[in-house]
Write a protein that holds these residues in place. Structure first.
Motif, PDB file in Angstrom:
ATOM      1  N   GLU A   7       0.823  -1.218   0.000  1.00  0.00           N
ATOM      2  CA  GLU A   7       0.000   0.000   0.000  1.00  0.00           C
ATOM      3  C   GLU A   7       0.851   1.259   0.000  1.00  0.00           C
ATOM      4  N   CYS A  10       1.843   1.923  -3.615  1.00  0.00           N
ATOM      5  CA  CYS A  10       0.740   2.093  -4.568  1.00  0.00           C
ATOM      6  C   CYS A  10       0.489   3.576  -4.842  1.00  0.00           C
ATOM      7  N   CYS A  11       0.370   3.941  -6.119  1.00  0.00           N
ATOM      8  CA  CYS A  11       0.106   5.340  -6.451  1.00  0.00           C
ATOM      9  C   CYS A  11      -1.330   5.517  -6.919  1.00  0.00           C
ATOM     10  N   GLY A  12      -2.151   4.498  -6.742  1.00  0.00           N
ATOM     11  CA  GLY A  12      -3.583   4.651  -6.970  1.00  0.00           C
ATOM     12  C   GLY A  12      -3.994   4.829  -8.413  1.00  0.00           C
ATOM     13  N   ALA A  13      -3.181   4.335  -9.338  1.00  0.00           N
ATOM     14  CA  ALA A  13      -3.484   4.555 -10.750  1.00  0.00           C
ATOM     15  C   ALA A  13      -4.581   3.625 -11.266  1.00  0.00           C
ATOM     16  N   GLY A  14      -4.880   2.578 -10.528  1.00  0.00           N
ATOM     17  CA  GLY A  14      -6.047   1.758 -10.836  1.00  0.00           C
ATOM     18  C   GLY A  14      -5.899   0.770 -11.982  1.00  0.00           C
ATOM     19  N   ASP A  25      -9.264  -3.978  -5.803  1.00  0.00           N
ATOM     20  CA  ASP A  25     -10.173  -2.837  -5.750  1.00  0.00           C
ATOM     21  C   ASP A  25      -9.359  -1.645  -5.245  1.00  0.00           C
ATOM     22  N   GLN A  26      -9.991  -0.466  -5.235  1.00  0.00           N
ATOM     23  CA  GLN A  26      -9.325   0.706  -4.659  1.00  0.00           C
ATOM     24  C   GLN A  26     -10.174   1.223  -3.526  1.00  0.00           C
ATOM     25  N   ARG A  27      -9.524   1.650  -2.433  1.00  0.00           N
ATOM     26  CA  ARG A  27     -10.274   2.166  -1.285  1.00  0.00           C
ATOM     27  C   ARG A  27     -11.060   3.402  -1.687  1.00  0.00           C
ATOM     28  N   ASP A  28     -12.283   3.512  -1.126  1.00  0.00           N
ATOM     29  CA  ASP A  28     -13.121   4.649  -1.466  1.00  0.00           C
ATOM     30  C   ASP A  28     -12.534   5.964  -0.980  1.00  0.00           C
ATOM     31  N   ASP A  29     -11.802   5.923   0.131  1.00  0.00           N
ATOM     32  CA  ASP A  29     -11.395   7.215   0.685  1.00  0.00           C
ATOM     33  C   ASP A  29     -10.052   7.727   0.204  1.00  0.00           C
ATOM     34  N   ASP A  30      -9.264   6.945  -0.512  1.00  0.00           N
ATOM     35  CA  ASP A  30      -8.027   7.516  -1.059  1.00  0.00           C
ATOM     36  C   ASP A  30      -7.524   6.860  -2.348  1.00  0.00           C
ATOM     37  N   GLY A  31      -8.271   5.895  -2.866  1.00  0.00           N
ATOM     38  CA  GLY A  31      -7.868   5.301  -4.135  1.00  0.00           C
ATOM     39  C   GLY A  31      -6.728   4.296  -4.053  1.00  0.00           C
ATOM     40  N   ILE A  32      -6.308   3.968  -2.825  1.00  0.00           N
ATOM     41  CA  ILE A  32      -5.200   3.014  -2.681  1.00  0.00           C
ATOM     42  C   ILE A  32      -5.722   1.579  -2.822  1.00  0.00           C
TER      43      ILE A  32
ATOM     44  N   ARG B 105      -2.689  13.936  -3.609  1.00  0.00           N
ATOM     45  CA  ARG B 105      -2.891  12.868  -4.571  1.00  0.00           C
ATOM     46  C   ARG B 105      -3.992  11.917  -4.112  1.00  0.00           C
ATOM     47  N   ARG B 106      -3.984  11.626  -2.811  1.00  0.00           N
ATOM     48  CA  ARG B 106      -4.993  10.680  -2.317  1.00  0.00           C
ATOM     49  C   ARG B 106      -6.373  11.315  -2.271  1.00  0.00           C
ATOM     50  N   LYS B 110      -9.090   9.519  -5.215  1.00  0.00           N
ATOM     51  CA  LYS B 110     -10.304   8.732  -4.978  1.00  0.00           C
ATOM     52  C   LYS B 110     -11.409   9.081  -5.969  1.00  0.00           C
ATOM     53  N   THR B 113     -10.512   6.876  -9.490  1.00  0.00           N
ATOM     54  CA  THR B 113     -10.268   5.437  -9.412  1.00  0.00           C
ATOM     55  C   THR B 113     -10.900   4.745 -10.614  1.00  0.00           C
ATOM     56  N   ALA B 114     -10.445   3.513 -10.843  1.00  0.00           N
ATOM     57  CA  ALA B 114     -10.945   2.749 -11.979  1.00  0.00           C
ATOM     58  C   ALA B 114     -12.469   2.628 -11.924  1.00  0.00           C
ATOM     59  N   SER B 360      -6.353   6.030 -15.728  1.00  0.00           N
ATOM     60  CA  SER B 360      -7.547   5.212 -15.977  1.00  0.00           C
ATOM     61  C   SER B 360      -8.534   6.020 -16.816  1.00  0.00           C
TER      62      SER B 360
END
Ligand code: HEM
Ligand code: SF4
Lengths: 66, 407
Positions: A7, A10-14, A25-32, B105-106, B110, B113-114, B360
């Protein structure tokens, strides 16, 4: 196959979620990244390998069964 | 081979044989001179990297960030040329380093996200359909870049931010003026920035009064809920940052994608026969694009070893992502466009902690445009020979001036 994710890297690029939504999946609160299936079903293996290869943060590690 | 002070530094941009071709030097450089000295159009010197592994390692190193004016790093454009973003100073006018960057960024991540992006897909398809209608209405030959490529990403960003549809064309104009250093003067770029800032402040105020289910509305709701949200300034810069980061890049990529696929029409026919290849085709086009500006810059705050060579602190590094994407150590037959290539770990979106946050979204936009064109205009072809396509002389994001098509 066993999967682990880092984690902190992870840069949350999806990309993993676009490729293997049943495993990542990605967390709802930060995209991680969130790992949904640490031991994915065999029909997911090729998607998971692709996700690990393209993750821009090298945050996905695979342990393939010998 | 290390650059000696007497070396005549190579000048960027490197020459190519055709508008879609890669410069011949990349292969040589990767082999023999992975850390080359180059001269930027500003006259400033930088270290130029072309190997995949070197670039990936440098971009993944959280110590190094995009240079700002304060670093005294090498500039891209000469003094006075271009808008506020020509040198990348305000370009992603956001918290750009350390903890603040991570938090920013975070916060934004969010909403990109994908899953969120996939939810935007039907809206994007409707936008693509209506732009293709416009192209058809305007008659043949049409300019695919101006009619479809240019508006689509800005419309998508407007939807994402929650700006009303009737303001979309104003956004397009501002965004163009920030970035298009050949078409607008510094003065015009500055004026556009002021107008944009005024518009965004009004939009943010309206959203504070009545936050909707869009990016700005949600960021505002977050901030009132946990006291951790973004200030007005950061909201403004976020709107600006997303537009700057996501418009010109994607707009140009749409034009280049269609050109690359039509340059050898067997590629187009293959996709018509099997549209399930759209996903891998889009990533292969991203990898193959050889006209993507100079690459991304990093300022070295301290010494670092790259490819066995010690680069001293104070160096500005330019990473050629497109050269890395042709590295034969990583990609089999890198000079071939293989529409089924997978995995395709290209670096067109960068890598590491600053990797493109909108990737994405960008991938989905490109996929939607391609699917829509294949479905609506299967007979699409270039209206001029490939050699006659002209590169944009912009400095930040490479592209083609126009993409004339018939169908
Ligand atoms: C085909 C289209 C696109 C390409 C080729 C592209 C490429 C890139 C690259 C190479 C970077 C890394 C810059 C660096 O490391 O210094 C980047 C960063 C970024 N991109 Fe994109 N991009 C595209 C579309 C988008 C879109 C649509 C958005 C959002 C709406 C976006 C938002 C961002 C943001 C916010 C950053 C900064 C990330 C950070 O510094 O943490 N991009 N992009
Ligand atoms: S692809 Fe990698 S960086 Fe992106 S969300 Fe998945 S784990 Fe994180």
């Amino acid at each position: 196959m066993k999967v682990s994710v880092d984690e902190a890297k992870c840069c949350g690029a999806g990309q993993c979620v676009l490729l293997a939504p049943e495993v990542f999946d990605q967390r709802d609160d930060d995209g991680i990244v969130v790992l949904l299936a640490p031991e994915p079903a065999p029909d997911q293996h090729s998607n998971v390998r692709e996700a690990a290869a393209v993750c821009p943060a090298s945050a996905i590690t695979l342990h393939e069964a010998p | 081979m290390s650059p000696s002070p007497n070396d005549q530094a190579m000048r960027l941009p490197l020459p190519t044989d055709g508008p879609l071709e890669a410069p011949a030097e990349w292969q040589e450089l990767r082999r023999k001179c992975p850390v080359a000295t180059v001269e930027l159009p500003s006259g400033d010197k930088a270290a130029y990297l072309t190997r995949y592994d070197d670039i990936k390692a440098l971009l993944s190193d959280p110590r190094f960030v995009r240079p700002t004016a304060a670093d005294g790093a090498a500039r891209i454009a000469p003094e006075g040329a271009g808008g506020p973003v020509a040198n990348g100073d305000a370009s992603l006018a956001i918290a750009d380093r350390g903890e603040a960057h991570l938090r920013w960024r975070r916060h934004i991540g969010k909403y990109l996200t994908a899953k969120r992006v996939t939810a935007l897909r039907p809206g994007m398809t409707a936008i693509a359909e209506s732009l293709v209608d416009n192209l058809v209405d305007q008659g043949q030959p049409g300019d695919l870049k101006a009619t479809v490529g240019f508006p689509l990403p800005v419309y998508v960003i407007c939807d994402l931010l929650g700006a009303p549809a009737e303001d979309r064309d104003r956004f397009s104009h501002w965004s163009d003026a920030f970035l298009n250093i050949s078409r607008y003067t510094t003065e015009e770029a500055r004026e556009s920035y002021t107008e944009f800032a005024e518009y965004m402040s009004a939009l943010i105020a309206a959203k504070r009064a009545e936050p909707g289910d869009d990016l700005i509305g949600n960021l505002i709701k977050d901030s009132t809920e946990d006291g951790e949200g973004l200030s007005d300034d950061l909201l403004l810069n976020t709107g600006m940052g997303l537009l700057v980061a996501g418009h010109e890049t994607t707009a140009n990529m749409i034009g280049k994608m269609v050109s690359m696929l039509l340059a050898d029409r067997t590629r187009w026919e293959r996709l018509l026969a099997d549209p399930s290849l759209v996903r891998t085709a889009v990533d292969e086009v991203l990898r193959f694009d050889a006209n993507f500006g100079f690459g991304v810059r990093r300022y070295l705050g301290e010494d670092v070893e790259v490819g066995g060579e010690l680069l001293p602190g104070g160096t500005t590094v330019v990473c050629s992502l497109s050269a890395a994407n042709r590295d034969e150590q990583v990609f089999a037959d890198p000079g071939e466009m293989d529409l089924t290539r997978a995995p395709n770990p290209h670096m067109t979106f960068g890598a590491g902690p600053h990797a493109c946050l909108g990737q994405s979204l960008a991938r989905t936009e490109l996929q939607v445009v391609l699917e829509t064109l294949l479905r609506r205009l299967p007979t699409l072809r270039l209206a001029v020979p490939v050699e006659e396509l002209q590169r944009v002389e912009g400095l930040l994001v490479g592209g083609l001036r126009t993409v004339p098509v018939r169908w």
